[in-house]
Design a protein around this motif. Sequence first.
Motif, PDB file in Angstrom:
ATOM      1  N   ASN A  98       0.825  -1.211   0.000  1.00 25.81           N
ATOM      2  CA  ASN A  98       0.000   0.000   0.000  1.00 25.81           C
ATOM      3  C   ASN A  98       0.856   1.257   0.000  1.00 25.81           C
ATOM      4  O   ASN A  98       0.543   2.242  -0.684  1.00 25.81           O
ATOM      5  N   SER A 101       2.332   1.784  -3.430  1.00 25.97           N
ATOM      6  CA  SER A 101       1.301   2.265  -4.364  1.00 25.97           C
ATOM      7  C   SER A 101       0.977   3.738  -4.129  1.00 25.97           C
ATOM      8  O   SER A 101       0.817   4.513  -5.077  1.00 25.97           O
ATOM      9  N   LEU A 102       0.899   4.112  -2.843  1.00 25.82           N
ATOM     10  CA  LEU A 102       0.556   5.491  -2.501  1.00 25.82           C
ATOM     11  C   LEU A 102       1.624   6.457  -2.994  1.00 25.82           C
ATOM     12  O   LEU A 102       1.320   7.465  -3.645  1.00 25.82           O
ATOM     13  N   GLU A 105       1.638   6.638  -6.772  1.00 22.68           N
ATOM     14  CA  GLU A 105       0.517   7.449  -7.268  1.00 22.68           C
ATOM     15  C   GLU A 105       0.854   8.931  -7.191  1.00 22.68           C
ATOM     16  O   GLU A 105       0.611   9.691  -8.142  1.00 22.68           O
ATOM     17  N   LYS A 106       1.424   9.345  -6.052  1.00 15.54           N
ATOM     18  CA  LYS A 106       1.801  10.753  -5.897  1.00 15.54           C
ATOM     19  C   LYS A 106       2.922  11.121  -6.867  1.00 15.54           C
ATOM     20  O   LYS A 106       2.957  12.232  -7.417  1.00 15.54           O
ATOM     21  N   ASP A 108       3.434   9.802  -9.850  1.00 16.47           N
ATOM     22  CA  ASP A 108       2.848   9.931 -11.183  1.00 16.47           C
ATOM     23  C   ASP A 108       2.162  11.283 -11.348  1.00 16.47           C
ATOM     24  O   ASP A 108       2.260  11.929 -12.401  1.00 16.47           O
ATOM     25  N   GLU A 109       1.480  11.720 -10.274  1.00 20.06           N
ATOM     26  CA  GLU A 109       0.790  13.012 -10.337  1.00 20.06           C
ATOM     27  C   GLU A 109       1.793  14.153 -10.453  1.00 20.06           C
ATOM     28  O   GLU A 109       1.605  15.094 -11.225  1.00 20.06           O
ATOM     29  N   GLN A 293       0.733  15.390  -1.249  1.00 16.91           N
ATOM     30  CA  GLN A 293      -0.212  16.201  -2.013  1.00 16.91           C
ATOM     31  C   GLN A 293       0.049  17.680  -1.767  1.00 16.91           C
ATOM     32  O   GLN A 293      -0.133  18.515  -2.672  1.00 16.91           O
TER      33      GLN A 293
END
Length: 397
Positions: A98, A101-102, A105-106, A108-109, A293
């Motif tokens: 997890n 993945s987290l 994901e950040k 990629d953003e 974020q």
Amino acid sequence: MKHKTVTQALLFCSLLLLGCICFTSCAEDQDDYFNQLRDGIAQRDKDDADIRAQLKEEIEKLRSEVMQKISQVEDGLNTMITNGESDVLDDIQTRTSNFRSLVGEKYDEFAALIDEKFKSPNNALDAVFNDFDIKYEQLQSKMEQAISDNDSEMAGKISILLGKMDEMKSKIQSSKNQIQQLETLYADILSQVDMLEEFEQRIAAQETRYAEMLTSLPSLLDAIHQQALQLAQVKIQELTEAEEQAFADKLAEMNDQLTIMQDWFAKYQELQDQTDDLLGRFESVSNDANDLQTVIDEVNDAYTHYSDAEQILDRLDALDDIDDWESIYDDLNGQLEDAYNEFSSATNGLDFFLESAVEPIHAEAESYYNDLEAALDDCQSILDDMHSRFDDIPFNN
């Protein structure tokens, strides 16, 4: 003649009396010797009986200690079977996955944001930078004209503006450098996080190994229980001297083995505590990863300031008055300062996340895996040894 006969009679009596005395003395000496011999034998038998009694008492104490340790080891093994600690390892796997993945994901953003705003031909930074070059050349031309017209006041104002533009161009370049640093930091973070994939796979292998180890525990528990029953049935008072020694030796051997198992339980408990710490660490770092974020938002805000700066530069095209230019450049400098600060904050945030979260958890995960592997190696060795010792019950009496 008569006198001679009397003399001979007296001599005979004397010899007879002397013989009786010697015989009596020898008999008494012999009795003393045999009495002493009997006393010695009796004392030796008593000493031997005392030693045997003491040995039996020590054997009984050792048996009691072994029986107590058997009970404790049985409790420990039952706990291992009941808990099924592979579930804990599965939890570590899940949290590792997890977390990866987290962060991915950040990443990629962020990568999409950088690619859209920084790497595209018309991005805000390059646009502002190009406009600065154009306006800079225009101001230089105006200053040359002012010098040619001997207008020192105008030349001075333009010189101040050119100095401000130099400072702002430096801030723009610093922001570009910070973006490159941001990309490098993100790449370092992702590299560290990707290493956790290998950790996840290694944990899975140890989970399988541990599950297989657990399957052997019921038979070991049964063997230990059977030996406990046999130990309890041995009548120590009826053992021969040879049997006593053999029994004592076996008890001592079992005692040592059970102590090793108890020590392992203690170390394994420490590993359990370490497992809890690692799970808590993953949870904490995952929460920190959510804060990435904020970094992305700060980078977005920085680009917004540069877009605003570009619009301010466009206003200069309709102005001829240098005094108006100075006011606009002050506004422009404020936007560039804000953008630079946003990039600085984002860079510091990423750097802190890498140093305080990603690198430590990678190190902790590696340390935990090494401890886990060593603990399971020890456990496997101990269990194999205990199987070999407890499967064969030597106490049938």
